[in-house]
Design a protein around this motif. Structure first.
Motif, mmCIF file in Angstrom:
data_model
loop_
_atom_site.group_PDB
_atom_site.id
_atom_site.type_symbol
_atom_site.label_atom_id
_atom_site.label_comp_id
_atom_site.label_asym_id
_atom_site.label_seq_id
_atom_site.Cartn_x
_atom_site.Cartn_y
_atom_site.Cartn_z
ATOM 1 N N ASN A 1 1.035 -1.308 0.157
ATOM 2 C CA ASN A 1 0.120 0.040 -0.024
ATOM 3 C C ASN A 1 0.950 1.412 -0.018
ATOM 4 O O ASN A 1 0.156 2.412 -0.197
ATOM 5 C CB ASN A 1 -1.119 -0.019 1.339
ATOM 6 N N VAL A 2 2.187 1.074 0.255
ATOM 7 C CA VAL A 2 2.971 2.416 -0.050
ATOM 8 C C VAL A 2 4.031 2.250 -1.268
ATOM 9 O O VAL A 2 5.050 2.403 -0.933
ATOM 10 C CB VAL A 2 3.743 2.596 1.376
ATOM 11 N N LEU B 1 6.333 4.729 -2.296
ATOM 12 C CA LEU B 1 7.681 4.975 -1.502
ATOM 13 C C LEU B 1 8.519 3.963 -1.368
ATOM 14 O O LEU B 1 9.726 4.110 -1.391
ATOM 15 C CB LEU B 1 7.056 5.472 -0.032
ATOM 16 N N VAL B 2 8.079 2.795 -1.736
ATOM 17 C CA VAL B 2 8.934 1.625 -1.821
ATOM 18 C C VAL B 2 10.096 1.816 -2.902
ATOM 19 O O VAL B 2 11.036 1.667 -2.598
ATOM 20 C CB VAL B 2 8.235 0.309 -1.939
ATOM 21 N N LEU C 1 -1.020 5.985 -2.565
ATOM 22 C CA LEU C 1 0.535 5.675 -2.688
ATOM 23 C C LEU C 1 0.402 4.132 -3.139
ATOM 24 O O LEU C 1 1.544 3.669 -3.593
ATOM 25 C CB LEU C 1 1.250 5.432 -1.305
#
Lengths: 100, 171, 347
Positions: free
Chosen positions: C122-123, C126-127, C183
């Motif tokens: 879910n991010v 950003l990963v 995200l």
């Protein structure tokens, strides 16, 4: 079954390793690294307790700790560079005099 | 599965941290600390906090440790035993005292925590979803902690200026 | 014996398939890079090994395997071997969160549709940023551990370059984030399905690139700088630094750096497609052709990459820093502000 205690124990261990680094090392950079270990140990506690309470506050204080850590690392390393220019060494014992 | 991953990451982080403290090459210390930070990020994922996990990697390994790496490279990694001008080794008794102090600290913390009744995490999918939600973090951060957030930005600015002034050649 | 969910088997095998495909794509890219270089310079390019030189990458690999593994005497053994491993790992890891096809039941073999994506985090956005920021370690360590001045200079240059351009890269991601309000890459791609309006006979797809073209431009430029490709290939500026950070590497550890460079190209292009170019969605054809469209878009972007390398001259180092800090970063920040204002205004 992993409980909150496991996380707290791990955090305590990491924090102790950090303090051991402060006590036992004679290199300014390693000292700063030990401080980072301690900060991270505290972060782990915050996140674990935050998860335990089901709130995001634990994560939020982690962000503040991270920003403080970043500021601390920047200033600390700048001081180390300045000190290294004067004495060409990173041993904290070389910087015991109050003025030179 | 969760337990296995916890022990794996916990073991990595403890071993890497011991390595940071235990050996003399600062370059290796920095790399080991990065390993420790990444395993901590893994633990955060286990705590349903992927956002903190990713921030941990971006801020710590992506920024702070790069800074350390650069400084170690710039100063040409003076190892403790290779310090110019002769290295004064730490007196043995001081080392023993330091070791005992940190050991007693660890013992104290472990003792205190082992007296705590086991507190398992409540299996509440709603709470897990709330902790996991980036939206929730953003709302709480910018609604309840807006002032602290702004102060942090000033702190960063001050640190930046301070670092540049301190590290400049002619002060 | 407990029954194993076929979906799980499929997902696990997906990891292997993606891993292998990325490796093969690196080999294919090497071939095309050399062929396109040949055309750009009015040569033929490789044409000796196999028909049309198609087996050239294979010959390259065999050559690299049989070379001697050299390590400078004064090198730090641990870090010297860690560096290429880190480089390759970060290159591969970022692809894990990229959705490259619509959910599929594998022609009815699986009981429920499974998305073509290794990990739906879910991010994810950003990963990707986190893994990109890790990529710098391979290069810095290679430069430092080799204990050679060319490698050190190359490593320092490239790390300074990557840090500088990472900011613009992050800002470009932020502009998409402001628009998409999520995200997760899967949600981001799904938002870009469909068509805005039909312009004559040409349908304008609902891609983010039309919402923030500046963001796409910044992302692409910063992406080229992040992967250290021409015209920003300072770490290995041959005329100045011999071969930059991998001067001292030979055989398979050199091959790992080589692999990392090409896989990085694929990953950066795949992220660009997911963020700006509608992922696997495309008007005209039904969504089940998603994987095909994804590969087609990937091929176009990779061609542009290679084309640029053989067309544009290399920047000077101070020009690069100038461009990164004084032009691209302000533009990126302004772009985020403008995008946010636009989102506020049009909602």
């Amino acid at each position: 079954m992993i409980t909150l205690n496991h996380y707290l124990l791990l955090s305590a261990l990491l924090f102790s390793i950090g303090t051991a680094g402060i006590f036992l090392r004679r290199n300014l950079i390693t000292l700063l690294l030990s401080v980072e270990i301690m900060l991270n140990a505290v972060n782990l506690t915050f996140v674990a307790v935050g998860r335990f309470n089901g709130s995001v506050e634990g994560q939020i204080i982690t962000f503040f700790v991270m920003t403080v850590a970043a500021a601390e690392a920047a200033v600390g390393l700048a001081i180390i560079i300045a000190l290294f220019r004067h004495r060409e060494t990173l041993t904290p014992d070389a910087f015991t005099s109050l003025k030179w | 599965m969760d337990a296995a991953l916890f022990y794996l990451f916990a073991a990595i982080s403890v071993i890497c941290s011991l390595g940071v403290v235990g050996q003399r090459n600062p370059m290796h210390s920095v790399m080991l600390l990065i390993g420790s930070f990444i395993s901590l990020a893994g633990l955060y994922v286990g705590l349903d906090s992927p956002f903190v996990a990713v921030t941990q990697i971006i801020v710590y390994t992506g920024a702070i440790m790069v800074l350390f790496l650069f400084v170690v490279m710039l100063l040409n990694a003076p190892r403790e035993d290779l310090a110019p001008g002769g290295q004064v080794p730490i007196p043995r008794n001081l080392k023993v005292v330091g070791g005992l102090l940190s050991l007693s600290m660890a013992g104290m913390l472990v003792w205190a925590l082992s007296r705590l009744a086991p507190t398992p995490f409540v299996e509440d999918p709603q709470a897990a979803a709330r902790v996991e939600s980036v939206r929730e973090i953003g709302l709480v951060l910018f609604r309840d902690h807006a002032f602290a957030f702004e102060v942090t930005s000033i702190l960063i600015l001050v640190a930046m200026v301070g670092a540049i002034v301190l590290a400049k050649k002619t002060v | 014996m407990p029954t194993i969910d076929p979906v799980l088997i499929f997902q696990i095998s997906l990891i292997g398939v993606v891993f292998l495909t990325l490796q093969i794509s690196a080999a294919v890219l090497v071939y095309f890079e050399r062929k396109i270089a040949g055309w750009a310079q009015d040569r033929v390019g490789p044409n000796r090994v196999g028909p049309l030189g198609l087996l050239q990458p294979l010959a390259d690999i065999v050559k690299l395997i049989f070379k001697e593994e050299l390590r400078p005497k004064a090198a730090d053994a641990w870090l010297f071997y860690l560096a290429p491993i880190l480089s390759a790992t970060t290159a591969f890891a970022a692809f894990a969160v990229i959705p490259f096809g619509p959910p599929t039941t594998l022609f009815g073999l699986l009981d429920r549709p499974v998305p073509l994506q290794v990990a739906d985090v879910n991010v994810a956005l950003l990963v990707i940023f986190a893994i990109t920021s890790m990529g710098i370690y391979g290069i810095v360590l290679a430069g430092w551990a080799s204990n050679s001045k060319y490698a050190l200079l190359g490593g320092l240059r490239s790390s300074a370059q990557m840090i500088s351009y990472e900011l613009s890269y992050g800002m470009a991601l932020a502009s998409v984030l402001v628009i998409a309000n999520t995200l997760s890459l899967r949600e981001l791609v799904d938002q870009q399905a469909g068509v805005w309006w039909v312009f004559g006979a040409i349908p304008i797809p609902k891609w983010n690139v039309f919402l923030t073209p500046v963001g796409f431009f910044i992302y692409f430029v910063a992406g080229i700088a992040e992967t250290n490709r021409a015209p920003f290939d300072f770490p290995e500026a041959e005329q100045e630094l011999v071969a930059g950070y991998h001067t001292e590497y030979s055989s398979m550890s050199f091959a790992l750096f080589f692999l990392a460079e090409y896989v990085n190209m694929v990953t950066v292009s795949a992220v660009a497609i997911s963020l700006f170019l509608g992922g696997f969605y495309m008007p005209f054809l039904p969504d089940s052709f998603g994987l095909l469209w994804f590969l087609l878009k990937l091929a176009v972007l990779l061609f542009i990459y290679i084309w640029m390398r053989w067309t544009l001259p290399r920047y000077r180092y101070d020009q690069l820093m100038d461009f990164g800090w004084k032009r691209l970063l302000p533009l990126a920040i302004l772009n985020v502000l403008a995008t946010a204002a636009g989102v506020l205004y049009w909602g």
